[in-house]
Scaffold this active site. Structure first.
Site, PDB file in Angstrom:
ATOM      1  N   CYS A 100      -7.897 -12.993   0.844  1.00 27.13           N
ATOM      2  CA  CYS A 100      -8.127 -11.789   1.648  1.00 27.13           C
ATOM      3  C   CYS A 100      -8.978 -12.149   2.867  1.00 27.13           C
ATOM      4  O   CYS A 100     -10.010 -12.821   2.719  1.00 27.13           O
ATOM      5  CB  CYS A 100      -8.837 -10.722   0.810  1.00 27.13           C
ATOM      6  SG  CYS A 100      -8.993  -9.125   1.647  1.00 27.13           S
ATOM      7  N   HIS A 142      -0.779  -5.925  -1.861  1.00 26.07           N
ATOM      8  CA  HIS A 142      -2.146  -6.280  -1.454  1.00 26.07           C
ATOM      9  C   HIS A 142      -2.606  -5.389  -0.287  1.00 26.07           C
ATOM     10  O   HIS A 142      -3.704  -4.828  -0.319  1.00 26.07           O
ATOM     11  CB  HIS A 142      -2.189  -7.768  -1.056  1.00 26.07           C
ATOM     12  CG  HIS A 142      -3.500  -8.247  -0.550  1.00 26.07           C
ATOM     13  ND1 HIS A 142      -4.265  -9.189  -1.200  1.00 26.07           N
ATOM     14  CD2 HIS A 142      -4.194  -7.925   0.568  1.00 26.07           C
ATOM     15  CE1 HIS A 142      -5.376  -9.406  -0.511  1.00 26.07           C
ATOM     16  NE2 HIS A 142      -5.355  -8.670   0.573  1.00 26.07           N
ATOM     17  N   GLU A 143      -1.722  -5.232   0.714  1.00 27.63           N
ATOM     18  CA  GLU A 143      -2.083  -4.412   1.892  1.00 27.63           C
ATOM     19  C   GLU A 143      -2.137  -2.937   1.522  1.00 27.63           C
ATOM     20  O   GLU A 143      -3.020  -2.204   1.987  1.00 27.63           O
ATOM     21  CB  GLU A 143      -1.071  -4.640   3.034  1.00 27.63           C
ATOM     22  CG  GLU A 143      -0.881  -6.083   3.472  1.00 27.63           C
ATOM     23  CD  GLU A 143      -2.163  -6.831   3.763  1.00 27.63           C
ATOM     24  OE1 GLU A 143      -2.145  -8.070   3.677  1.00 27.63           O
ATOM     25  OE2 GLU A 143      -3.193  -6.182   4.062  1.00 27.63           O
ATOM     26  N   HIS A 146      -5.353  -1.966   0.162  1.00 24.38           N
ATOM     27  CA  HIS A 146      -6.381  -1.740   1.181  1.00 24.38           C
ATOM     28  C   HIS A 146      -6.387  -0.279   1.649  1.00 24.38           C
ATOM     29  O   HIS A 146      -7.452   0.275   1.934  1.00 24.38           O
ATOM     30  CB  HIS A 146      -6.175  -2.662   2.398  1.00 24.38           C
ATOM     31  CG  HIS A 146      -6.710  -4.068   2.224  1.00 24.38           C
ATOM     32  ND1 HIS A 146      -8.004  -4.350   1.865  1.00 24.38           N
ATOM     33  CD2 HIS A 146      -6.105  -5.264   2.380  1.00 24.38           C
ATOM     34  CE1 HIS A 146      -8.175  -5.670   1.794  1.00 24.38           C
ATOM     35  NE2 HIS A 146      -7.034  -6.254   2.113  1.00 24.38           N
TER      36      HIS A 146
END
Ligand SMILES: O=C(O)C[C@@H](Cc1ccccc1)C(=O)SCC(=O)c1ccccc1
Ligand SMILES: [Zn+2]
Length: 157
Positions: A100, A142-143, A146
């Site tokens: 990250c 993963h994004e 966020h």
């Protein structure tokens, strides 16, 4: 466009729920998208999400390319996703390494869905519905985390 500062773990913006974009044609949104692309490329990332540059808004970019950890990763033109939505996912999961840009120097193994179906708005305002699998699906998840105030360390067993 500009290289923006990347928020590091501990910055509360990484823990907020990002807000939807209501006008993708707003010049400020278009500038943010350009700056996200520039910042991701300068940071050698394979993705980035707006909260990582201090903007708690629902924009993410997926940009797979071969790398040391994933030498077989596909090379793809960056995909800009506005207000992305996970429509469905496989039962099957895979566990593999992630990093990250907000947590430099750390790697961890994370379980992700192997295949996903997503819907999102493009930077020109069209709706797209697409399927992704393997590394690209991993980057999206993963994004997308966020945008929900999660980082990959939250998912390392
Ligand atoms: O912080 C980010 O969102 C970008 C992150 C995206 C990501 C990498 C690996 C798996 C899932 C999502 C990065 O690009 S970290 C730096 C990097 O280029 C990289 C790190 C580990 C493996 C492959 C690439
Ligand atoms: Zn990240």
């Amino acid at each position: 466009s500009n290289v923006l500062e990347i928020a590091q773990l501990g910055n509360p913006v990484l823990r907020d729920i990002a807000q939807p974009i209501y006008n993708v044609h707003d010049p400020a949104v278009q500038t943010l998208i350009d700056d996200l692309l520039t910042t991701m490329l300068e940071g050698n990332g394979v993705g980035i999400a707006a909260p990582q540059v201090g903007q708690s808004r629902r924009i993410l970019i997926v940009a797979s390319r071969p790398n040391l950890r994933y030498p077989n990763a596909p090379t793809m033109a960056p995909i800009v996703m506005v207000n992305p939505h996970l429509l469905s996912h496989s039962e099957e999961t895979t566990t593999d390494w992630e990093g990250c840009l907000s947590i430099p120097g750390m790697r961890g193994k994370v379980k992700r869905y192997r295949a996903i179906e997503v819907e999102y708005m493009t930077r020109t305002g069209e709706m797209e519905r697409r399927e992704f699998h393997d590394f690209i699906a991993r980057i999206f998840q993963h994004e997308f985390d966020h945008l929900g105030g999660k980082v990959f360390l939250d998912r390392v067993d």
